[in-house]
Motif scaffolding. Structure first.
Motif, PDB file in Angstrom:
ATOM      1  N   LEU A  88       1.073  -1.132  -0.152  1.00 21.40           N
ATOM      2  CA  LEU A  88      -0.115   0.331   0.100  1.00 21.40           C
ATOM      3  C   LEU A  88       0.581   1.272  -0.130  1.00 21.40           C
ATOM      4  N   LEU A  89       1.753   1.414   0.712  1.00 19.70           N
ATOM      5  CA  LEU A  89       2.672   2.667   0.684  1.00 19.70           C
ATOM      6  C   LEU A  89       2.894   2.600  -0.603  1.00 19.70           C
ATOM      7  N   LEU A  90       4.114   1.653  -0.813  1.00 19.90           N
ATOM      8  CA  LEU A  90       4.869   2.031  -2.360  1.00 19.90           C
ATOM      9  C   LEU A  90       3.686   2.770  -3.596  1.00 19.90           C
ATOM     10  N   GLY A  91       2.246   1.517  -2.851  1.00 21.44           N
ATOM     11  CA  GLY A  91       1.612   2.430  -4.779  1.00 21.44           C
ATOM     12  C   GLY A  91       1.447   3.502  -3.969  1.00 21.44           C
ATOM     13  N   LEU A  92       0.796   4.122  -2.823  1.00 26.25           N
ATOM     14  CA  LEU A  92       1.222   5.174  -2.408  1.00 26.25           C
ATOM     15  C   LEU A  92       2.325   5.945  -2.516  1.00 26.25           C
ATOM     16  N   VAL A  93       3.020   5.994  -2.299  1.00 21.61           N
ATOM     17  CA  VAL A  93       4.290   7.129  -3.228  1.00 21.61           C
ATOM     18  C   VAL A  93       4.163   7.532  -4.286  1.00 21.61           C
ATOM     19  N   SER A 133       2.199   6.389  -6.987  1.00 16.27           N
ATOM     20  CA  SER A 133       0.122   7.533  -7.032  1.00 16.27           C
ATOM     21  C   SER A 133       0.547   8.784  -7.343  1.00 16.27           C
ATOM     22  N   VAL A 134       1.012   9.513  -6.210  1.00 16.38           N
ATOM     23  CA  VAL A 134       1.627  11.063  -6.470  1.00 16.38           C
ATOM     24  C   VAL A 134       2.574  11.334  -7.279  1.00 16.38           C
ATOM     25  N   ILE A 135       3.703  10.618  -8.146  1.00 22.25           N
ATOM     26  CA  ILE A 135       3.858  11.304  -8.522  1.00 22.25           C
ATOM     27  C   ILE A 135       4.147  10.984  -9.989  1.00 22.25           C
ATOM     28  N   PRO A 136       3.696  12.732 -10.614  1.00 19.73           N
ATOM     29  CA  PRO A 136       3.882  13.078 -12.370  1.00 19.73           C
ATOM     30  C   PRO A 136       4.197  11.661 -13.292  1.00 19.73           C
ATOM     31  N   ILE A 137       3.369  11.357 -13.841  1.00 23.16           N
ATOM     32  CA  ILE A 137       4.123  10.622 -14.864  1.00 23.16           C
ATOM     33  C   ILE A 137       4.801   8.857 -14.299  1.00 23.16           C
ATOM     34  N   VAL A 138       5.272   8.978 -13.597  1.00 21.40           N
ATOM     35  CA  VAL A 138       6.011   7.376 -12.775  1.00 21.40           C
ATOM     36  C   VAL A 138       4.311   7.042 -12.305  1.00 21.40           C
ATOM     37  N   ASN A 139       3.115   8.074 -11.995  1.00 15.69           N
ATOM     38  CA  ASN A 139       2.129   7.197 -11.288  1.00 15.69           C
ATOM     39  C   ASN A 139       1.477   6.140 -12.810  1.00 15.69           C
ATOM     40  N   PHE A 140       2.030   6.044 -13.973  1.00 13.92           N
ATOM     41  CA  PHE A 140       1.966   5.860 -14.650  1.00 13.92           C
ATOM     42  C   PHE A 140       1.589   3.732 -14.459  1.00 13.92           C
ATOM     43  N   ILE A 141       2.668   3.371 -13.592  1.00 15.12           N
ATOM     44  CA  ILE A 141       3.003   3.034 -13.073  1.00 15.12           C
ATOM     45  C   ILE A 141       1.552   2.108 -12.453  1.00 15.12           C
ATOM     46  N   SER A 142       1.523   2.899 -10.972  1.00 16.51           N
ATOM     47  CA  SER A 142       0.825   2.932 -10.621  1.00 16.51           C
ATOM     48  C   SER A 142      -0.658   2.314 -11.217  1.00 16.51           C
ATOM     49  N   SER A 143      -1.232   2.258 -11.957  1.00 14.60           N
ATOM     50  CA  SER A 143      -2.593   2.145 -13.388  1.00 14.60           C
ATOM     51  C   SER A 143      -2.495   0.589 -13.475  1.00 14.60           C
ATOM     52  N   GLY A 144      -1.476   0.563 -14.349  1.00 10.80           N
ATOM     53  CA  GLY A 144      -0.674  -0.762 -14.524  1.00 10.80           C
ATOM     54  C   GLY A 144      -0.866  -1.718 -13.426  1.00 10.80           C
ATOM     55  N   TYR A 145      -0.695  -1.394 -12.084  1.00 12.19           N
ATOM     56  CA  TYR A 145      -0.490  -2.377 -11.534  1.00 12.19           C
ATOM     57  C   TYR A 145      -2.219  -2.480 -10.864  1.00 12.19           C
ATOM     58  N   GLN A 146      -2.930  -1.787 -11.315  1.00  7.80           N
ATOM     59  CA  GLN A 146      -4.508  -1.727 -10.389  1.00  7.80           C
ATOM     60  C   GLN A 146      -4.997  -2.359 -11.782  1.00  7.80           C
ATOM     61  N   ALA A 158      -6.304   8.864  -2.768  1.00  4.32           N
ATOM     62  CA  ALA A 158      -7.170   8.365  -3.437  1.00  4.32           C
ATOM     63  C   ALA A 158      -7.736   7.636  -4.261  1.00  4.32           C
ATOM     64  N   GLY A 159      -6.911   7.970  -6.007  1.00  6.23           N
ATOM     65  CA  GLY A 159      -6.965   7.066  -6.608  1.00  6.23           C
ATOM     66  C   GLY A 159      -6.219   5.615  -6.647  1.00  6.23           C
ATOM     67  N   PHE A 160      -5.386   5.692  -6.124  1.00  2.63           N
ATOM     68  CA  PHE A 160      -4.655   3.970  -6.109  1.00  2.63           C
ATOM     69  C   PHE A 160      -5.389   3.373  -5.046  1.00  2.63           C
ATOM     70  N   ILE A 161      -6.191   4.315  -3.739  1.00  3.88           N
ATOM     71  CA  ILE A 161      -6.967   3.205  -2.673  1.00  3.88           C
ATOM     72  C   ILE A 161      -8.369   2.825  -3.750  1.00  3.88           C
ATOM     73  N   SER A 162      -8.980   3.783  -3.608  1.00  5.54           N
ATOM     74  CA  SER A 162     -10.460   3.418  -5.142  1.00  5.54           C
ATOM     75  C   SER A 162      -9.800   2.703  -6.065  1.00  5.54           C
ATOM     76  N   GLY A 163      -9.061   3.022  -6.269  1.00  7.22           N
ATOM     77  CA  GLY A 163      -8.376   2.175  -7.433  1.00  7.22           C
ATOM     78  C   GLY A 163      -7.999   0.943  -7.387  1.00  7.22           C
TER      79      GLY A 163
END
Length: 212
Positions: free
Chosen positions: A18-23, A25-38, A191-196
């Motif tokens: 969760l913590l890694l996902g939150l970190v 998710s808040v970094i522009p461009i890098v947050n595409f990784i979060s989208s892939g994880y979801q 919010a985007g990561f948790i809800s996603g």
């Protein structure tokens, strides 16, 4: 029926992930990784895996997240066309009225903007409803073309299980967004990561129940 409570709890089932996902998710461009994880959360839920996926293959996650964004952009084209058409038409139609009658101009401006905004919001909701199902299909095999197999998508979105799951997940995401969105700079990402994760878990389960 999708287990909504378990889906809501899923993002919090592993504090490190969760913590890694939150970190991320808040970094522009890098947050595409979060989208892939979801997307992986959707895929693993389809396979009846309750634990959070491992954070690995960051390059692949980034590419999948980027493709996810492209899919959203393509499906959003009609909304953008309507938006710019309405705005442009309103500007030109109200220009003449402004020069002749200021009070009438203000009344017409409020009416036009109000109706236009309602139409755009409704079209946006419909777009999201359809696009989320397209995203599910993409997440199953990570084939871009699967997100545009419209006959299969239409067959899925008309089923009540999908409608109920999408509605519940959407309301939950809205609540989380309102609660955490007040945090400056990083609230929307958190919010985007948790809800996603919850959203995609619910939809993955529903897709499984549809037997597709």
């Amino acid at each position: 029926m999708a287990d909504y409570i378990r889906a809501i709890k899923r993002p919090f089932s592993d504090s490190k992930k969760l913590l890694l996902g939150l970190v991320i998710s808040v970094i522009p461009i890098v947050n595409f990784i979060s989208s892939g994880y979801q997307l992986e959360c959707c895929r693993s839920a389809y396979k009846n895996k309750s634990e959070l996926p491992e954070w690995k293959d960051y390059g692949e996650l980034f590419i999948r997240g980027l493709l996810n964004g492209i899919i959203w952009a393509i499906y959003s084209i009609p909304v953008m066309i309507v938006f710019f058409y309405v705005i442009g038409k309103s500007i030109f139609s109200l220009a003449d009225l402004y020069s002749t009658d200021t009070s009438a101009f203000l009344a017409e401006l409020i009416r036009t903007v109000g109706y236009s905004l309602i139409a755009i919001i409704l079209l946006g909701i419909l777009t999201a409803y359809v696009c989320y199902y397209a995203i599910i299909r993409f997440a199953m095999n990570y084939k871009f073309k699967d997100a545009f197999q419209f006959s299969e998508i239409l067959n899925g979105i008309i089923k009540k299980e999908y409608f109920l799951g999408w509605l519940v997940a959407g309301i939950y995401s809205l609540i989380i967004g309102l609660l955490l969105g007040i945090i400056p700079f990083i609230g929307s990402g958190i919010a985007g990561f948790i809800s996603g994760v919850t959203f995609m878990t619910i939809l993955g389960k529903i897709y499984k129940e549809q037997g597709l």
